[in-house]
Scaffold this motif. Structure first.
Motif, PDB file in Angstrom:
ATOM      1  N   LYS A  83      15.766 -46.764 -30.427  1.00 27.87           N
ATOM      2  CA  LYS A  83      14.720 -47.034 -29.443  1.00 27.87           C
ATOM      3  C   LYS A  83      15.308 -47.310 -28.063  1.00 27.87           C
ATOM      4  O   LYS A  83      14.775 -46.873 -27.037  1.00 27.87           O
ATOM      5  N   ILE A  84      16.417 -48.040 -28.036  1.00 26.72           N
ATOM      6  CA  ILE A  84      17.106 -48.302 -26.767  1.00 26.72           C
ATOM      7  C   ILE A  84      17.560 -46.991 -26.147  1.00 26.72           C
ATOM      8  O   ILE A  84      17.404 -46.764 -24.936  1.00 26.72           O
ATOM      9  N   VAL A  89      17.193 -42.638 -22.067  1.00 31.82           N
ATOM     10  CA  VAL A  89      17.108 -41.215 -21.723  1.00 31.82           C
ATOM     11  C   VAL A  89      15.830 -40.897 -20.961  1.00 31.82           C
ATOM     12  O   VAL A  89      15.794 -39.965 -20.152  1.00 31.82           O
ATOM     13  N   SER A  90      14.786 -41.693 -21.146  1.00 31.57           N
ATOM     14  CA  SER A  90      13.549 -41.471 -20.382  1.00 31.57           C
ATOM     15  C   SER A  90      13.761 -41.714 -18.892  1.00 31.57           C
ATOM     16  O   SER A  90      12.937 -41.301 -18.072  1.00 31.57           O
ATOM     17  N   ALA A 114      20.993 -35.037 -26.066  1.00 30.74           N
ATOM     18  CA  ALA A 114      21.126 -33.700 -26.655  1.00 30.74           C
ATOM     19  C   ALA A 114      19.802 -33.141 -27.145  1.00 30.74           C
ATOM     20  O   ALA A 114      19.619 -31.919 -27.197  1.00 30.74           O
ATOM     21  N   THR A 115      18.868 -34.006 -27.504  1.00 29.25           N
ATOM     22  CA  THR A 115      17.593 -33.543 -28.055  1.00 29.25           C
ATOM     23  C   THR A 115      16.425 -33.708 -27.085  1.00 29.25           C
ATOM     24  O   THR A 115      15.278 -33.491 -27.466  1.00 29.25           O
ATOM     25  N   ALA A 116      16.719 -34.077 -25.849  1.00 30.35           N
ATOM     26  CA  ALA A 116      15.655 -34.300 -24.859  1.00 30.35           C
ATOM     27  C   ALA A 116      15.257 -32.977 -24.205  1.00 30.35           C
ATOM     28  O   ALA A 116      16.013 -32.423 -23.403  1.00 30.35           O
ATOM     29  N   VAL A 256      15.393 -56.325 -17.009  1.00 32.59           N
ATOM     30  CA  VAL A 256      15.586 -56.339 -18.455  1.00 32.59           C
ATOM     31  C   VAL A 256      14.456 -55.516 -19.047  1.00 32.59           C
ATOM     32  O   VAL A 256      13.274 -55.870 -18.919  1.00 32.59           O
ATOM     33  N   LEU A 257      14.804 -54.397 -19.661  1.00 38.09           N
ATOM     34  CA  LEU A 257      13.827 -53.471 -20.234  1.00 38.09           C
ATOM     35  C   LEU A 257      13.855 -53.597 -21.747  1.00 38.09           C
ATOM     36  O   LEU A 257      14.931 -53.510 -22.369  1.00 38.09           O
ATOM     37  N   LEU A 258      12.709 -53.813 -22.334  1.00 40.65           N
ATOM     38  CA  LEU A 258      12.607 -53.947 -23.791  1.00 40.65           C
ATOM     39  C   LEU A 258      12.119 -52.645 -24.401  1.00 40.65           C
ATOM     40  O   LEU A 258      11.054 -52.156 -24.051  1.00 40.65           O
ATOM     41  N   ALA A 259      12.932 -52.084 -25.292  1.00 40.03           N
ATOM     42  CA  ALA A 259      12.579 -50.804 -25.910  1.00 40.03           C
ATOM     43  C   ALA A 259      11.703 -51.028 -27.137  1.00 40.03           C
ATOM     44  O   ALA A 259      11.814 -52.047 -27.808  1.00 40.03           O
TER      45      ALA A 259
END
Length: 259
Positions: A83-84, A89-90, A114-116, A256-259
């Motif tokens: 999830k992180i 990658v977003s 690689a899968t984005a 601080v970003l929470l995935a």
């Protein structure tokens, strides 16, 4: 116990070895739900890799068992790390340049790149981690830039003055940094003295730098500091993060970003 792949079982055996100081064939067979013959083959394989020493009825650590190569470390908290990685990658865009050091979470970031589909028009990855470079080289839309240096078998990272000098000549849009500890006072830390200086250069050369670390790394302080918390842009962690630590980091002025 859920069915394990052999790679997962080998990693679990090594973790058991380091934690308990020995592995007994009969006990391991019962714990992992396989035959004693299977465990003996596993121990023989690990002994051939010089990761343990065989004994009658089991195995004991050798001098390398306490500093295991990453390929034999189970990726604990794998759903959190995935999830992180997805959240990290977003933040990327076609044509961007991204720096990755070595680590289990940055490996997940590399796999997510690689899968984005959104990045299939091209992206450049700068890394000092040989395993990440190897994994991404086969992707035609990813340009890989790898520094020189001396390879550390435990993490596959290239370290030393050559690695630092190469990284110092490159400017990346964003850096995703794996670390052993993230603490409001202790800063961003790692266990290895050779990796820390190269990782520090990666942070300073990036326009934005985010530590990617699951909740278990928050509040931890390892032996060598990469940088102070104020020197990074932010931390990407998971929802299990201690709210008090999250608040303290935000109070210091970083995201601080929470995935």
């Amino acid at each position: 116990m859920p069915c394990m792949t052999r790679a997962e079982r080998l990693a679990a055996i090594l973790e058991l070895l380091v934690g308990a100081g020995r592995v007994d064939v009969d006990e391991a067979a019962e714990q992992f739900g396989v035959s004693t013959a299977t465990i003996r083959r596993d121990l023989d394989h690990l002994a051939d890799q010089q990761l343990l020493s065989r004994t009658h009825g089991g195995a004991v650590p050798n001098s390398t068992s306490y500093d295991l190569p990453m390929r034999y470390k189970t990726i604990g908290r794998h759903p959190a790390k995935a999830k992180i990685a997805e959240r990290a990658v977003s933040m990327l865009w076609p044509g961007c340049t991204v720096a990755l050091n070595g680590g289990t979470t940055t490996v997940e970031v590399a796999r997510a790149i690689a899968t984005a589909d959104a990045l299939h028009s091209g992206v450049t990855v700068v890394t000092n981690a040989l395993n990440i470079a190897t994994e991404l080289t086969v992707r035609p839309f990813i340009k890989i830039v790898v520094c020189g240096g001396v390879a550390r078998p435990q993490s596959y990272e290239l370290v030393g003055s050559l690695a630092g000098d190469t990284m110092s000549q490159l400017t990346t849009d964003i850096c995703f940094l794996g670390a052993a500890g993230v603490d409001p006072l202790g800063g961003i830390t790692i266990a290895d003295e050779a990796e820390a200086p190269v990782n520090r250069v990666m942070v300073t050369q990036a326009k934005r730098a985010y530590v990617v670390a699951d909740a278990s790394k928050l509040g931890e302080v390892a032996f060598f500091r990469i940088c102070q918390l104020a020197e990074i842009t932010g931390v990407i962690t998971d929802a299990a993060a201690d709210p008090a630590l999250v608040a303290a980091m935000r109070d210091s002025g970083i995201e601080v970003l929470l995935a």
